[in-house]
Write an enzyme that holds these catalytic residues in place. Structure first.
Site, mmCIF file in Angstrom:
data_model
loop_
_atom_site.group_PDB
_atom_site.id
_atom_site.type_symbol
_atom_site.label_atom_id
_atom_site.label_comp_id
_atom_site.label_asym_id
_atom_site.label_seq_id
_atom_site.Cartn_x
_atom_site.Cartn_y
_atom_site.Cartn_z
ATOM 1 N N HIS A 100 -69.985 -38.080 -77.800
ATOM 2 C CA HIS A 100 -71.303 -38.104 -78.441
ATOM 3 C C HIS A 100 -71.151 -37.308 -79.734
ATOM 4 O O HIS A 100 -70.410 -36.318 -79.766
ATOM 5 C CB HIS A 100 -72.378 -37.369 -77.648
ATOM 6 C CG HIS A 100 -72.654 -37.874 -76.273
ATOM 7 N ND1 HIS A 100 -71.927 -37.498 -75.188
ATOM 8 C CD2 HIS A 100 -73.632 -38.691 -75.806
ATOM 9 C CE1 HIS A 100 -72.438 -38.071 -74.100
ATOM 10 N NE2 HIS A 100 -73.462 -38.794 -74.450
ATOM 11 N N ASP A 103 -71.331 -33.616 -79.149
ATOM 12 C CA ASP A 103 -70.249 -32.966 -78.373
ATOM 13 C C ASP A 103 -69.196 -32.433 -79.321
ATOM 14 O O ASP A 103 -68.621 -31.379 -79.094
ATOM 15 C CB ASP A 103 -69.438 -33.941 -77.492
ATOM 16 C CG ASP A 103 -70.257 -34.813 -76.601
ATOM 17 O OD1 ASP A 103 -71.334 -34.377 -76.195
ATOM 18 O OD2 ASP A 103 -69.782 -35.929 -76.298
ATOM 19 N N GLU A 231 -75.678 -48.651 -71.201
ATOM 20 C CA GLU A 231 -75.219 -48.036 -69.948
ATOM 21 C C GLU A 231 -76.407 -47.875 -69.001
ATOM 22 O O GLU A 231 -77.215 -46.966 -69.180
ATOM 23 C CB GLU A 231 -74.571 -46.681 -70.263
ATOM 24 C CG GLU A 231 -73.932 -46.051 -69.058
ATOM 25 C CD GLU A 231 -73.227 -44.749 -69.401
ATOM 26 O OE1 GLU A 231 -72.495 -44.689 -70.412
ATOM 27 O OE2 GLU A 231 -73.419 -43.783 -68.650
ATOM 28 N N GLU A 267 -71.595 -47.582 -64.798
ATOM 29 C CA GLU A 267 -71.117 -46.296 -64.257
ATOM 30 C C GLU A 267 -71.377 -46.222 -62.752
ATOM 31 O O GLU A 267 -72.478 -46.494 -62.282
ATOM 32 C CB GLU A 267 -71.822 -45.141 -64.984
ATOM 33 C CG GLU A 267 -71.436 -43.772 -64.443
ATOM 34 C CD GLU A 267 -71.851 -42.630 -65.358
ATOM 35 O OE1 GLU A 267 -71.799 -42.805 -66.593
ATOM 36 O OE2 GLU A 267 -72.226 -41.573 -64.828
ATOM 37 N N HIS A 270 -74.313 -44.152 -61.415
ATOM 38 C CA HIS A 270 -75.599 -44.742 -61.807
ATOM 39 C C HIS A 270 -75.923 -45.928 -60.901
ATOM 40 O O HIS A 270 -77.080 -46.134 -60.528
ATOM 41 C CB HIS A 270 -75.561 -45.215 -63.260
ATOM 42 C CG HIS A 270 -75.334 -44.109 -64.242
ATOM 43 N ND1 HIS A 270 -75.298 -44.330 -65.597
ATOM 44 C CD2 HIS A 270 -75.129 -42.783 -64.083
ATOM 45 C CE1 HIS A 270 -75.081 -43.187 -66.218
ATOM 46 N NE2 HIS A 270 -74.969 -42.238 -65.310
ATOM 47 N N ASP A 295 -67.793 -46.634 -66.819
ATOM 48 C CA ASP A 295 -67.728 -45.180 -66.742
ATOM 49 C C ASP A 295 -67.320 -44.871 -65.313
ATOM 50 O O ASP A 295 -68.081 -45.083 -64.360
ATOM 51 C CB ASP A 295 -69.084 -44.538 -67.088
ATOM 52 C CG ASP A 295 -69.172 -44.158 -68.556
ATOM 53 O OD1 ASP A 295 -68.273 -44.555 -69.328
ATOM 54 O OD2 ASP A 295 -70.131 -43.451 -68.935
ATOM 55 N N ASP A 306 -76.736 -37.320 -60.046
ATOM 56 C CA ASP A 306 -75.549 -37.791 -60.753
ATOM 57 C C ASP A 306 -74.519 -36.652 -60.766
ATOM 58 O O ASP A 306 -74.468 -35.861 -61.694
ATOM 59 C CB ASP A 306 -75.997 -38.140 -62.192
ATOM 60 C CG ASP A 306 -75.029 -39.047 -62.931
ATOM 61 O OD1 ASP A 306 -74.095 -39.552 -62.310
ATOM 62 O OD2 ASP A 306 -75.244 -39.251 -64.135
ATOM 63 N N ASP A 308 -71.291 -36.896 -60.950
ATOM 64 C CA ASP A 308 -70.194 -37.172 -61.877
ATOM 65 C C ASP A 308 -68.849 -36.627 -61.400
ATOM 66 O O ASP A 308 -68.145 -35.938 -62.138
ATOM 67 C CB ASP A 308 -70.497 -36.563 -63.261
ATOM 68 C CG ASP A 308 -71.545 -37.356 -64.029
ATOM 69 O OD1 ASP A 308 -71.734 -38.546 -63.735
ATOM 70 O OD2 ASP A 308 -72.169 -36.765 -64.930
ATOM 71 N N ASP A 338 -66.181 -40.590 -67.023
ATOM 72 C CA ASP A 338 -67.404 -39.814 -67.251
ATOM 73 C C ASP A 338 -67.576 -38.938 -66.015
ATOM 74 O O ASP A 338 -68.418 -39.188 -65.155
ATOM 75 C CB ASP A 338 -68.592 -40.756 -67.459
ATOM 76 C CG ASP A 338 -69.824 -40.009 -67.952
ATOM 77 O OD1 ASP A 338 -69.775 -38.769 -67.978
ATOM 78 O OD2 ASP A 338 -70.820 -40.666 -68.298
HETATM 79 C C1 XLS Z 1 -75.290 -39.731 -68.237
HETATM 80 C C2 XLS Z 1 -74.451 -40.736 -68.896
HETATM 81 C C3 XLS Z 1 -73.856 -40.302 -70.232
HETATM 82 C C4 XLS Z 1 -73.375 -41.504 -71.002
HETATM 83 C C5 XLS Z 1 -73.153 -41.258 -72.457
HETATM 84 O O1 XLS Z 1 -75.612 -39.831 -67.062
HETATM 85 O O2 XLS Z 1 -73.462 -41.146 -68.009
HETATM 86 O O3 XLS Z 1 -72.866 -39.369 -70.029
HETATM 87 O O4 XLS Z 1 -72.196 -42.001 -70.459
HETATM 88 O O5 XLS Z 1 -74.312 -40.907 -73.111
HETATM 89 NI NI NI Z 2 -71.841 -42.360 -68.500
HETATM 90 NI NI NI Z 3 -73.867 -40.547 -65.875
#
Ligand code: XLS
Ligand code: NI
Ligand code: NI
Length: 436
Positions: A100, A103, A231, A267, A270, A295, A306, A308, A338
């Protein structure tokens, strides 16, 4: 300067190695179904979790040791981080990274200052890409952290904030283009609502449609030919996100004339938050022709947010790779981790363990999926299951040559439908286990 002095370049050593800092399955140049593992998998390291994650959570502060990062918001610190990041990505042997705007470079007091900071860091990123050969899988704009985006960005009720978001995305597309990025992602973290009493849903979704069309027009005008990706995510941070799942995104793309401009970045965590499996979301996107990129991560079965986490489940990666092989690959998309290390895994070396595990899990998934396809038993079962549509009345239905009256006539003559055959779910689940 070495930021990871104790970690050598990670090599493929095969399944029997005792070295935890080695690949057991990911062998970049190994050919599977006519392509190298590197080309099938197109791994990417994400900048936000891996280089901006601190380990803080709502109950505790930062835990992660990142000796190269002085914690300040200076451009100098941001550039040092770039060097640490590229040393990491290079040692790992991942061909791509993603970021991003916020970031990689600190946000300034005005948008011009932010753009200036970004330009300075992008220069360092370009140099490191050049030095290492690592490429940009996608760039994106952070339209959710700054308080100005509290009501959303492209779905805000504040027209000035909408304009700000447009300016930010314009710049993010420019730098993605400048760095040779092959995709550009839209994740609408705050493009949704917390409450319908204060929300004009039609206006918000229409404005989002305008925003994405403006972004596509602008990208075209500067010669950016990378792929746009949405996404999907159902919620978090909003109660309801408009890009809820692949099906909701598809409806949006069709409604706003975006079908030939945008594909999806699916993802895992998600998908599960939306009440789907990852395989469902991938397969739905694939059959609609919009599976663009993934992702890669996973949630925790016991936790409803989430989390991750890095994916290590071979069933999951095999299912993912079955769909990706069926599509013939993801190019220009890829497999972006991700994912973040747990706050208890606070040493820099844990970043290597996490990515190596994810890459090996995907490499195994690729080999398993290819073996399932080579045997052909599963594909044959599915083909046979629908064989009643290959000839006779079924073929006429699929050719669109019959209507309700014809079907009634057909079944009146027969009196009863042909008997059903078993779905053999348990047998097929046992079959999949043979390949693992
Ligand atoms: C958040 C998203 C984010 C996207 C990019 O849940 O996964 O990280 O991948 O903005
Ligand atoms: Ni993501
Ligand atoms: Ni995410």
């Amino acid at each position: 300067m070495a930021f990871f002095p104790d970690v050598p370049k990670i090599a493929f050593e095969g399944p029997k190695t005792k070295n935890r800092l080695a690949y057991r399955h990911y062998n970049a140049s190994e050919i599977v179904e006519g392509k190298t593992m590197q080309d099938w998998l197109r791994f990417s390291v994400c900048y936000w979790h891996t280089f901006r994650g601190t380990g803080s959570d709502p109950f505790g502060s930062a835990t992660l040791q990142r000796p190269w990062d002085d914690g300040s918001n200076s451009v100098e610190n941001a550039i040092k981080r770039v060097h640490a990041a590229f040393e990491f990505i290079e040692k790992l042997g991942a061909p791509f990274y993603c970021f991003h705007d916020r970031d990689v470079a600190p946000e300034g007091a005005t948008i011009s200052e932010s753009n200036k900071n970004l330009d300075a860091v992008v220069k360092a990123l370009a140099e490191e890409q050049q030095r290492t050969g690592v490429k940009l899988l996608w760039g994106t704009a952070n339209l959710f952290s700054n308080p100005r985006y509290m009501h959303g960005a492209a779905t805000t009720c504040n027209a000035d904030v909408y304009a700000f978001a447009a300016a930010q995305v314009k710049k993010a597309i420019e730098v993605t283009h400048q760095l040779g990025g092959v995709n550009y992602v839209f994740w609408g973290g705050r493009e949704g609502y917390m409450n319908l009493y204060n929300t004009n849903m039609k206006r918000e979704i229409d404005n989002l449609g305008r925003f994405i069309n403006m972004a596509a027009d602008y990208a075209k005008s500067i010669g950016f030919t990378g792929q746009f990706l949405f996404e999907p995510k159902p919620k978090e941070p909003t109660k309801h996100q408009y890009d809820f799942d692949a099906a909701a995104c598809l409806n949006f793309l069709r409604s706003y004339g975006l079908m030939d401009k945008v594909k999806l970045n699916i993802e895992t965590n998600h998908a599960t938050l939306a009440g789907h499996t990852m395989m469902h979301e991938l397969e739905y996107a694939r059959i609609q022709g919009v599976l663009g990129s993934i992702d890669a991560n996973t949630g925790d079965l016991m936790l409803g947010w989430d989390t991750d986490q890095f994916p290590t489940d071979i069933y999951l990666t095999s299912q993912v790779m079955l769909v990706i092989l069926a599509q013939g690959g993801l190019q220009p998309g890829g497999t972006n981790f991700d994912a973040k290390v747990r706050r208890e895994s606070f040493e820099p070396v844990d970043l290597f363990h996490a990515h190596i595990g994810g890459m090996d899990a995907f490499a195994r998934g690729l080999k398993i999926a290819a073996a399932i396809r080579a045997d052909g038993v599963l594909a044959k079962f599915v083909k046979d299951r629908y064989s009643s549509f290959d000839s006779g009345i079924g073929a006429k239905i699929e050719a669109g040559s019959v209507g309700f009256a014809d079907l009634e006539k057909y079944i009146l003559e027969k009196g009863e439908a042909a008997p059903n055959q078993s779905g053999r779910q348990e047998m097929l689940e046992n079959l999949i286990n043979d390949y693992l």
